[in-house]
Write a protein that holds these residues in place. Sequence first.
Motif, PDB file in Angstrom:
ATOM      1  N   ASP A 358       0.831  -1.196   0.053  1.00 58.82           N
ATOM      2  CA  ASP A 358      -0.030  -0.074  -0.119  1.00 58.82           C
ATOM      3  C   ASP A 358       0.862   1.162  -0.041  1.00 58.82           C
ATOM      4  N   GLY A 556      -0.955  -2.778   3.652  1.00 58.95           N
ATOM      5  CA  GLY A 556      -1.426  -3.844   2.928  1.00 58.95           C
ATOM      6  C   GLY A 556      -2.185  -4.870   3.533  1.00 58.95           C
ATOM      7  N   ASN A 562      -5.195  -0.481   8.102  1.00 58.58           N
ATOM      8  CA  ASN A 562      -3.781   0.069   8.226  1.00 58.58           C
ATOM      9  C   ASN A 562      -3.446   0.514   9.617  1.00 58.58           C
TER      10      ASN A 562
END
Length: 664
Positions: A358, A556, A562
Amino acid sequence: MTTLTLRTAYAVACSLVVLAASARAQAPGPGQTAGAGLPPSLLVVPEGKVTMGIEAKELVELAKTLTQNSLEQSRIVSSSLTELGEATADLPAFFMAKHPVTNAEYKVFVDKTGHRYPYHWWADGRKDDFSSKERQQAVAETLASIDKKLAYWEANWKKLPWAIPAGTENHPVTYVSWPDAVLYAGWAGMRLPSEAEWMRAATGGKLKAYLQGDKWESKWLEGLKLSEAKDRRSTKPVGAISQVASGPFGHDDLIANVWQWMFDVGGYANRAPQKVWDKEFDKLKKLSSVEIMSDWKTDHRLIKGGCFLSFSSPNQMRLGVRGHAGDAETMPAIGFRLAKSPEPGRDMARSRVRIEYDYSMFGNRMPLMADQVGAERYVLSANGVIQGYHAVCVVPVSDIGYSDKNPETKGKDLDEVSRETPLIVATFMTTDKLTEPALEPGIYTVYYRAKGAPQELLAAIRTGNHELKALKAEDKRAASGKKDGKKEEKKEEKKDEKAEADKPNDADWRRILAKYGVTEEWVAKNSASKLEKIVLKDGGHEIPLEEPVFVFRNNGDPSGSNRFVAHMAAGYRQANVKPGYKEAKVTQGRDDSGRDTFQIEFGVKNEANRHVMFTLSTVLDAAPNAADVWRLPAGLTTGSTAPAAPPTNGTNGGNGGGHKMLGK
């Protein structure tokens, strides 16, 4: 253009991207196996240059030598357009697997991770279920698709039975998408090869059209086991055509068994620099008498090597030819092989970053793979098949994200900036559960925070103290019916003026308290000097203020959360070094309980073109056994008996003020 006979017509190409790798780790000689601690299937490809590409004149002549049919010539020329022009890469030494990944090797990955198995393991491996009346009825009811059976498997694979088709255990695995292949590679601590690496392994750096020579000869089909119809229906065991399909360093099945996914980015586009390609294309238009058709697909992935279906198209056996396919496509003639750089943990990081990462929290900064550092070990079966891979590694961010020129940070030192908003310094990956920091296996973004409370929070607490006490006093007065005299009013006015001066200029004190997880109830009972911890908003994770810390945030996370999940003491020091210089270190040790520890020192560039050197220490949550042999970067020490703890004094930091001496 030349037809690549899989499920769709393929054309060619993607932009050349050479995977950078440091040469500081030593590799065995060319053609040798990778050495102790690594899978024996890895063979060394020595450092050197590789030149790729074809000139317009050569392409026109190639088409004429392969066929007299103008339509076929047009297909050959059109499918080779992205090869036009010379592109050269200078590669460090690397490892590449002797053969493509087999069904048996891929099964270990599927068994251990629960990842999706290939389509034909159901269709051919469990024909009893695949051909059953009930299943065929369900397939028939699948929504319209090019291939209803494949679409049914894609939607229902978790509940379908499977088995490797009998007798194909040693055949290349197929029906794997590009993400499937990259995920397997990451699980195995490796990556897919780049096109330049594949070409280097196939040619040894020499310019030649085919493995066997410069001009196609139909007699080669016999050696490739493609001369008879029965050999053209499916894959062959790896190594079955080694005499005619092997490269100069011992790599088998480079051509004619399965197409192989490459790691490159850029899609189906010209490989040479644009000006070089334009020049050759202009020549081609003048030289060619056939129609030229282009079909750029920048969202496709590159494949190399031809396959068992290439018997009717010699151009597909050419080393320079480039096929392509959508990365989600799964086909009966596309497989993959693995490549690896000498640096421990680097390719696990490369593969996982490519698929699972991410980037949204990084702004314009990137993980800097060239400065990655870590440790790794393999678990291998008696015959060398990978059964497991273990690694811890750090990938520093490209810069620390602080600048005196930034209006938001101007006038603040790096420590104060990190107190207000922890600074991203690295990505951390672990395949093992850790006790220090307390993390599960996964990918984490690492933030640094200096010790102490931010000034805006201290000011907000003082303001809150005053306002809450004033409100309490006012309520008390209202309840008792007392009226303040002029003398009392003047005293209160002075208090108000002082509180106003202490207030942050740009924010409401309640909002600042909420930012750091400090409650009004706490402020009503305590002063700023009593503050010992704050709470990070994402995840509600508490961190102490008495020491500098690394804070770890999920990256991720499949759940999409997150969150900050752990913290640990951080060590750091100033490094007066030029950009790009590395002082990275890994020291392995054991703690008092006999568990493996790793102290990883890594550098992050600041705005003064110097590096801040951070020290991150880990403790694995398992006692090692005699077979646990870890690979560290070349030249670094192993086996120290002291626990890998971060420094706590001196120039190695721990005093919370280390960043003030960085120089601006």
